[in-house]
Design a protein around this motif. Structure first.
Motif, PDB file in Angstrom:
ATOM      1  N   ARG A 112      -3.077   0.039  -7.682  1.00  0.00           N
ATOM      2  CA  ARG A 112      -3.881   0.193  -8.769  1.00  0.00           C
ATOM      3  C   ARG A 112      -4.478  -0.761  -9.088  1.00  0.00           C
ATOM      4  O   ARG A 112      -5.879  -0.448  -9.526  1.00  0.00           O
ATOM      5  N   ALA A 113      -5.349  -1.298  -7.690  1.00  0.00           N
ATOM      6  CA  ALA A 113      -6.046  -1.599  -6.832  1.00  0.00           C
ATOM      7  C   ALA A 113      -7.575  -0.810  -6.972  1.00  0.00           C
ATOM      8  O   ALA A 113      -9.110  -1.294  -7.719  1.00  0.00           O
TER       9      ALA A 113
ATOM     10  N   GLY B 181       0.574  -1.021   0.363  1.00  0.00           N
ATOM     11  CA  GLY B 181      -0.665  -0.177  -0.079  1.00  0.00           C
ATOM     12  C   GLY B 181       0.888   0.882  -0.639  1.00  0.00           C
ATOM     13  O   GLY B 181       2.236   0.599  -0.065  1.00  0.00           O
ATOM     14  N   GLY B 182       0.237   2.814   0.319  1.00  0.00           N
ATOM     15  CA  GLY B 182       0.730   3.589   0.161  1.00  0.00           C
ATOM     16  C   GLY B 182       1.004   4.558  -0.987  1.00  0.00           C
ATOM     17  O   GLY B 182      -0.333   5.117  -0.862  1.00  0.00           O
ATOM     18  N   GLY B 183       2.315   4.932  -1.321  1.00  0.00           N
ATOM     19  CA  GLY B 183       2.535   5.437  -2.532  1.00  0.00           C
ATOM     20  C   GLY B 183       1.574   5.489  -3.832  1.00  0.00           C
ATOM     21  O   GLY B 183       0.336   4.423  -4.208  1.00  0.00           O
ATOM     22  N   ARG B 184       1.532   6.590  -4.656  1.00  0.00           N
ATOM     23  CA  ARG B 184       0.683   6.190  -6.347  1.00  0.00           C
ATOM     24  C   ARG B 184       1.761   5.205  -6.462  1.00  0.00           C
ATOM     25  O   ARG B 184       2.783   5.166  -6.632  1.00  0.00           O
ATOM     26  N   GLY B 185       0.913   4.514  -8.076  1.00  0.00           N
ATOM     27  CA  GLY B 185       1.665   3.000  -8.483  1.00  0.00           C
ATOM     28  C   GLY B 185       1.544   2.073  -7.497  1.00  0.00           C
ATOM     29  O   GLY B 185       2.343   1.242  -7.929  1.00  0.00           O
TER      30      GLY B 185
END
Length: 146
Positions: free
Chosen positions: A52-53, A43-47
């Motif tokens: 994405r899910a 989890g966490g940051g962009r990408g």
């Protein structure tokens, strides 16, 4: 991190989107099953896989008419999808339900295939990122083992 090439098709069934979400969430599921804990790796940051899910679940629920409600939005960028989730609590709950269902499915798959997952988990614990060739090598050893 998972990277792959998906065959581009003109018509993509709902199950394909769900499978992709489960794949994104499989790392988190494997942490829970194999390590007995959850880290911030998925989890966490962009990408991230979770990001994405979540975007994919939002697309299914809000733009394709494939969700629990028949709806449409032209949102397509990450920021537009995030804005939709933030501004619509009903959509946010639908996305959360979909993500939880696919995480549960991924977790069940990991439990059933734990013997196959553990060597990959050990390698990832050492390297964090492994290539397709390294994956093939891990699975080739599993197949040839007596």
């Amino acid at each position: 991190m998972v990277a792959w090439l998906r065959k581009v098709s003109v018509q993509r069934p709902r199950e394909s989107y769900l499978n992709e979400m489960a794949m994104f969430l499989a790392g988190r599921a494997a942490e829970e099953v194999v390590l007995g804990t959850i880290t911030d790796g998925a989890g966490g940051g962009r990408g991230s896989d979770l990001h994405r899910a979540a975007d994919l679940a939002t697309v299914v629920e809000a733009t394709l008419g494939m969700g629990s409600a028949l709806s449409y939005s032209s949102a397509s960028t990450t920021q537009e999808l995030e804005n939709l989730r933030r501004s619509d609590p009903v959509l946010r709950r639908r996305v959360e339900r979909l993500l939880r269902a696919e995480l549960e499915r991924a977790t069940e798959i990991i439990r059933r295939r734990r013997e196959d997952v553990e060597p990959v988990a050990k390698l990832l614990a050492k390297k964090e990122l492994i290539s397709g060739d390294e994956m093939r090598h891990v699975f080739a050893r599993r197949v040839t083992r007596p």
